[in-house]
Design a protein around this motif. Structure first.
Motif, PDB file in Angstrom:
ATOM      1  N   ALA A 278       0.833  -1.221   0.000  1.00  0.00           N
ATOM      2  CA  ALA A 278       0.000   0.000   0.000  1.00  0.00           C
ATOM      3  C   ALA A 278       0.858   1.258   0.000  1.00  0.00           C
ATOM      4  CB  ALA A 278      -0.916  -0.019   1.224  1.00  0.00           C
ATOM      5  N   ASP A 279       0.233   2.375  -0.377  1.00  0.00           N
ATOM      6  CA  ASP A 279       0.943   3.663  -0.352  1.00  0.00           C
ATOM      7  C   ASP A 279       1.019   4.197   1.077  1.00  0.00           C
ATOM      8  OD1 ASP A 279       0.966   3.546  -3.133  1.00  0.00           O
ATOM      9  OD2 ASP A 279      -0.993   4.538  -3.272  1.00  0.00           O
ATOM     10  N   GLU A 280      -0.087   4.020   1.808  1.00  0.00           N
ATOM     11  CA  GLU A 280      -0.133   4.474   3.207  1.00  0.00           C
ATOM     12  C   GLU A 280      -0.926   3.448   3.994  1.00  0.00           C
ATOM     13  OE1 GLU A 280      -1.910   8.439   3.663  1.00  0.00           O
ATOM     14  OE2 GLU A 280      -1.307   8.903   1.619  1.00  0.00           O
ATOM     15  N   VAL A 281      -0.597   3.282   5.260  1.00  0.00           N
ATOM     16  CA  VAL A 281      -1.408   2.447   6.141  1.00  0.00           C
ATOM     17  C   VAL A 281      -1.604   3.209   7.455  1.00  0.00           C
ATOM     18  CG1 VAL A 281      -1.057   0.082   5.286  1.00  0.00           C
ATOM     19  CG2 VAL A 281       0.696   1.132   6.684  1.00  0.00           C
ATOM     20  N   ILE A 289      -7.495   7.511  17.600  1.00  0.00           N
ATOM     21  CA  ILE A 289      -7.924   8.546  16.632  1.00  0.00           C
ATOM     22  C   ILE A 289      -7.572   8.023  15.224  1.00  0.00           C
ATOM     23  CG2 ILE A 289      -7.983  11.033  16.153  1.00  0.00           C
ATOM     24  CD1 ILE A 289      -6.725  11.523  18.898  1.00  0.00           C
ATOM     25  N   VAL A 290      -6.724   8.747  14.460  1.00  0.00           N
ATOM     26  CA  VAL A 290      -6.202   8.199  13.201  1.00  0.00           C
ATOM     27  C   VAL A 290      -4.695   8.164  13.407  1.00  0.00           C
ATOM     28  CG1 VAL A 290      -5.768   8.711  10.765  1.00  0.00           C
ATOM     29  CG2 VAL A 290      -8.078   8.973  11.678  1.00  0.00           C
ATOM     30  N   ALA A 291      -4.141   6.969  13.456  1.00  0.00           N
ATOM     31  CA  ALA A 291      -2.711   6.853  13.760  1.00  0.00           C
ATOM     32  C   ALA A 291      -1.947   6.298  12.564  1.00  0.00           C
ATOM     33  CB  ALA A 291      -2.509   5.943  14.973  1.00  0.00           C
ATOM     34  N   PRO A 292      -1.015   7.096  11.992  1.00  0.00           N
ATOM     35  CA  PRO A 292      -0.237   6.619  10.846  1.00  0.00           C
ATOM     36  C   PRO A 292       0.672   5.460  11.250  1.00  0.00           C
ATOM     37  CG  PRO A 292       0.574   8.767  11.601  1.00  0.00           C
ATOM     38  CD  PRO A 292      -0.634   8.451  12.427  1.00  0.00           C
ATOM     39  N   ILE A 293       0.734   4.447  10.393  1.00  0.00           N
ATOM     40  CA  ILE A 293       1.634   3.315  10.651  1.00  0.00           C
ATOM     41  C   ILE A 293       2.910   3.576   9.855  1.00  0.00           C
ATOM     42  CG2 ILE A 293       1.928   0.813  10.428  1.00  0.00           C
ATOM     43  CD1 ILE A 293      -1.192   0.607  10.579  1.00  0.00           C
ATOM     44  N   GLY A 294       4.022   3.689  10.576  1.00  0.00           N
ATOM     45  CA  GLY A 294       5.299   4.007   9.938  1.00  0.00           C
ATOM     46  C   GLY A 294       5.953   2.783   9.351  1.00  0.00           C
ATOM     47  N   GLU A 312      -0.459  11.663   2.775  1.00  0.00           N
ATOM     48  CA  GLU A 312      -1.434  12.732   2.516  1.00  0.00           C
ATOM     49  C   GLU A 312      -2.855  12.360   2.950  1.00  0.00           C
ATOM     50  OE1 GLU A 312      -2.389  14.634  -1.617  1.00  0.00           O
ATOM     51  OE2 GLU A 312      -0.208  14.359  -1.407  1.00  0.00           O
ATOM     52  N   VAL A 313      -3.268  11.137   2.611  1.00  0.00           N
ATOM     53  CA  VAL A 313      -4.641  10.708   2.919  1.00  0.00           C
ATOM     54  C   VAL A 313      -4.816  10.567   4.432  1.00  0.00           C
ATOM     55  CG1 VAL A 313      -6.310   8.825   2.617  1.00  0.00           C
ATOM     56  CG2 VAL A 313      -4.900   9.567   0.686  1.00  0.00           C
ATOM     57  N   THR A 314      -3.836   9.951   5.080  1.00  0.00           N
ATOM     58  CA  THR A 314      -3.890   9.774   6.541  1.00  0.00           C
ATOM     59  C   THR A 314      -4.020  11.137   7.217  1.00  0.00           C
ATOM     60  OG1 THR A 314      -2.406   7.886   6.265  1.00  0.00           O
ATOM     61  CG2 THR A 314      -2.664   8.730   8.507  1.00  0.00           C
ATOM     62  N   ASN A 315      -3.202  12.068   6.768  1.00  0.00           N
ATOM     63  CA  ASN A 315      -3.186  13.412   7.333  1.00  0.00           C
ATOM     64  C   ASN A 315      -4.527  14.107   7.132  1.00  0.00           C
ATOM     65  OD1 ASN A 315      -1.669  15.235   8.732  1.00  0.00           O
ATOM     66  ND2 ASN A 315      -1.003  16.322   6.908  1.00  0.00           N
ATOM     67  N   TYR A 320      -9.791  16.038   9.074  1.00  0.00           N
ATOM     68  CA  TYR A 320     -11.250  16.069   8.936  1.00  0.00           C
ATOM     69  C   TYR A 320     -11.902  15.613  10.239  1.00  0.00           C
ATOM     70  CZ  TYR A 320     -12.463  17.074   4.063  1.00  0.00           C
ATOM     71  OH  TYR A 320     -12.702  17.696   2.877  1.00  0.00           O
ATOM     72  N   LEU A 321     -11.448  14.457  10.725  1.00  0.00           N
ATOM     73  CA  LEU A 321     -12.073  13.847  11.900  1.00  0.00           C
ATOM     74  C   LEU A 321     -11.894  14.714  13.147  1.00  0.00           C
ATOM     75  CD1 LEU A 321     -13.507  11.186  12.820  1.00  0.00           C
ATOM     76  CD2 LEU A 321     -11.267  10.410  13.576  1.00  0.00           C
ATOM     77  N   THR A 322     -10.662  15.122  13.426  1.00  0.00           N
ATOM     78  CA  THR A 322     -10.425  15.904  14.643  1.00  0.00           C
ATOM     79  C   THR A 322     -11.018  17.316  14.501  1.00  0.00           C
ATOM     80  OG1 THR A 322      -8.211  16.445  13.849  1.00  0.00           O
ATOM     81  CG2 THR A 322      -8.392  14.612  15.386  1.00  0.00           C
TER      82      THR A 322
END
Ligand code: PLP
Ligand code: COI
Length: 339
Positions: A278-281, A289-294, A312-315, A320-322
């Protein structure tokens, strides 16, 4: 602890005692009595209580936010009320009426409003629990139940706000089988995760990723948060097969991605191999909350997604959510309930 003794600037995801809690009771085969607010304190329980012997119990988790304009609001508490009722059903406990659940939650938040951190400090975590308090040595539903709501001011679940976390896929443990209780918030789902999670932390990981119990091929969840993978304009998240908890944040992230970001959302099985490409997970939940997986370690090898730069999408989803939760963005879906 008095509100002025709380170190609001250094909150972590841990328990801080507050002023009061809500307590209601119910006898088997009858209705829940409306409860009352009492000072926070210990309970008196029989050693034969079914919650202590057979784990007959559930919990919920949600947050109350203090907005910059002074208002206090909660994020979709009616979804937690509905999930609690479903969990009651699966665990042979009398269903908690949605109105009683919401009334209790609001009362506790109002009575403990001095403990709600500011927007920059965190939120008030609201923890409803329902359990069998009656005695029973035979493996059977309790004769009596308690519904309690307590709260605690909290900071980030994973260390460092929006700092990418390191995860490890476990091939040694499963979280929940199909047709078990993974799809509800049974208290018994959580203790088996303490060992794998503790071992992962010793090795420097924030949490483990669980695979499905049948084929050990598809991603289920990240400890206590739902999993997401971004591939171009597509957002993929494991479908709700029964062993995965239907997260309120998961449902909200799906809606935001579809309606606000024009993404194609696929709820389907996703293998580890596919996720690794994937590009981002990221993972999502009330606490997380929304936590980026490094990075993800799979079979001894670390695969890095991002080092410092958040996808970008994770951010965007985090913002949006917060933004909605903290009353900074327009609440187009009517998700916030003012308290
Ligand atoms: N998965 C598990 C196992 C959880 O315990 C949680 C937390 O409640 C979640 C996912 C995320 O759910 P929610 O977004 O409703 O907090
Ligand atoms: C939540 O996100 O509310 C959870 O329930 C996670 C928790 C087990 C800390």
């Amino acid at each position: 602890m008095k509100p002025n003794e709380v170190d609001f600037d250094n909150l972590t995801f841990s328990f801080t005692e507050t002023k009061s809690m809500y307590v209601a009771k119910c006898k088997q085969n009858s209705e829940w009595e409306s409860g009352e607010i009492v000072p926070f304190g210990n309970l008196s329980l029989s050693p034969a209580a079914t919650v202590l012997n057979y784990g007959q119990g559930l919990f919920e988790g949600m947050k109350a936010y203090r907005w910059e304009n002074g208002k206090i609001a909660m994020f979709r508490p009616e979804r937690n009320a509905r999930r609690a009722a479903k969990s009651c059903n699966r665990l042979s406990m009398p269903e908690i009426p949605e109105e009683l659940f919401l009334d209790a939650v609001k009362k506790v938040v109002r009575d403990n409003s001095d403990y709600i951190p500011s927007t920059t400090q965190g939120a008030l975590y609201v923890r409803p629990i329902i359990f069998g308090s009656g005695e029973g040595v035979g493996v059977a539903p309790s004769t009596e139940y308690m519904f309690i709501v307590y709260v605690s001011p909290v900071g980030p679940y994973f260390k460092g706000k929006l700092k990418p976390i390191k995860l490890v896929v476990t091939n040694d443990y499963h979280r929940a089988p199909l047709k078990g209780t993974g799809g509800v918030k049974a208290i018994g789902n959580y203790v088996p995760g303490m060992l794998p999670s503790g071992l992962a932390k010793k090795d420097g990981y924030a949490e483990v990723i669980y695979l499905d119990a049948a084929e050990e091929k598809y991603i289920e969840e990240v400890g206590a948060a739902n999993f997401f993978a971004v591939k171009g304009k597509n957002l993929i998240t494991p479908e709700l097969t029964g062993s995965i908890l239907p997260g309120v944040t998961r449902e909200s992230v799906i809606k935001l991605a579809r309606d606000k970001m024009g993404m194609e959302v696929e709820e389907r099985r996703i293998s580890v191999e596919e996720a690794l490409e994937a590009d981002e997970v990221f993972c999502a939940g009330t606490a997380a909350i929304v936590a980026p997986i490094g990075s993800i370690n799979y079979k001894g090898e670390d695969l890095t997604f991002c080092d410092g730069e958040i996808g970008e999408v994770t951010n965007e989803l985090y913002n949006y959510l917060t933004g909605i939760q903290f009353g900074k963005s327009k609440d187009d879906f009517g998700w916030m309930t003012e308290i």
